[in-house]
Design a protein around this motif. Sequence first.
Motif, PDB file in Angstrom:
ATOM      1  N   SER A  24      -3.623  56.176 -46.420  1.00  0.00           N
ATOM      2  CA  SER A  24      -4.875  56.427 -45.409  1.00  0.00           C
ATOM      3  C   SER A  24      -6.157  56.128 -46.218  1.00  0.00           C
ATOM      4  N   VAL A  25      -6.496  56.394 -47.559  1.00  0.00           N
ATOM      5  CA  VAL A  25      -7.558  56.395 -48.185  1.00  0.00           C
ATOM      6  C   VAL A  25      -7.804  54.942 -48.236  1.00  0.00           C
ATOM      7  N   ASP A  26      -7.046  54.010 -48.086  1.00  0.00           N
ATOM      8  CA  ASP A  26      -7.225  52.595 -48.374  1.00  0.00           C
ATOM      9  C   ASP A  26      -7.607  52.019 -46.925  1.00  0.00           C
ATOM     10  N   LEU A  27      -7.298  52.726 -45.829  1.00  0.00           N
ATOM     11  CA  LEU A  27      -7.963  52.071 -44.548  1.00  0.00           C
ATOM     12  C   LEU A  27      -9.503  52.037 -44.459  1.00  0.00           C
ATOM     13  N   PRO A  28     -10.062  50.879 -43.622  1.00  0.00           N
ATOM     14  CA  PRO A  28     -11.268  50.822 -43.625  1.00  0.00           C
ATOM     15  C   PRO A  28     -11.808  51.862 -42.428  1.00  0.00           C
ATOM     16  N   ARG A  29     -12.787  52.662 -42.872  1.00  0.00           N
ATOM     17  CA  ARG A  29     -13.428  53.726 -42.009  1.00  0.00           C
ATOM     18  C   ARG A  29     -14.473  53.073 -40.806  1.00  0.00           C
ATOM     19  N   THR A  30     -14.299  53.511 -39.638  1.00  0.00           N
ATOM     20  CA  THR A  30     -15.195  52.957 -38.638  1.00  0.00           C
ATOM     21  C   THR A  30     -16.545  53.776 -38.799  1.00  0.00           C
ATOM     22  N   PRO A  31     -17.654  53.247 -38.982  1.00  0.00           N
ATOM     23  CA  PRO A  31     -18.989  54.058 -38.956  1.00  0.00           C
ATOM     24  C   PRO A  31     -19.224  54.579 -37.743  1.00  0.00           C
ATOM     25  N   ALA A  32     -19.948  55.866 -37.750  1.00  0.00           N
ATOM     26  CA  ALA A  32     -20.237  56.350 -36.631  1.00  0.00           C
ATOM     27  C   ALA A  32     -21.261  55.520 -35.919  1.00  0.00           C
ATOM     28  N   PRO A  33     -21.279  55.473 -34.867  1.00  0.00           N
ATOM     29  CA  PRO A  33     -22.656  54.664 -34.123  1.00  0.00           C
ATOM     30  C   PRO A  33     -23.718  55.348 -34.465  1.00  0.00           C
ATOM     31  N   PRO A  34     -24.952  54.563 -34.506  1.00  0.00           N
ATOM     32  CA  PRO A  34     -26.513  55.384 -34.721  1.00  0.00           C
ATOM     33  C   PRO A  34     -26.749  56.475 -33.816  1.00  0.00           C
ATOM     34  N   LEU A  35     -27.385  57.187 -34.287  1.00  0.00           N
ATOM     35  CA  LEU A  35     -27.643  58.285 -33.538  1.00  0.00           C
ATOM     36  C   LEU A  35     -28.542  57.983 -32.011  1.00  0.00           C
ATOM     37  N   TRP A  41     -25.797  57.187 -24.790  1.00  0.00           N
ATOM     38  CA  TRP A  41     -24.409  57.570 -23.913  1.00  0.00           C
ATOM     39  C   TRP A  41     -24.859  59.113 -23.547  1.00  0.00           C
ATOM     40  N   ARG A  42     -25.048  59.895 -24.083  1.00  0.00           N
ATOM     41  CA  ARG A  42     -25.428  61.444 -23.614  1.00  0.00           C
ATOM     42  C   ARG A  42     -26.358  61.465 -22.313  1.00  0.00           C
ATOM     43  N   LEU A  43     -27.271  60.446 -22.381  1.00  0.00           N
ATOM     44  CA  LEU A  43     -28.390  60.456 -21.314  1.00  0.00           C
ATOM     45  C   LEU A  43     -27.733  59.614 -20.141  1.00  0.00           C
TER      46      LEU A  43
END
Length: 63
Positions: A24-35, A41-43
Amino acid sequence: MHADIHHRLHALTAAELHRAADRSVDLPRTPAPPLRVQIGWRLVELGLRLATPADRRPVTLAA
């Protein structure tokens, strides 16, 4: 269960968990969307809630 069998099963399970963790460490992580995107999306969700009549179920976006 004898102690030596219990210990062997524990060792096998621990080794399997370590291998899974290493994979699981080798899997690429999806970065969180910018603030800015998260706030946008909250709005949108807030606008949908305000536009929904009170007698209907509230609208929520998938998180």
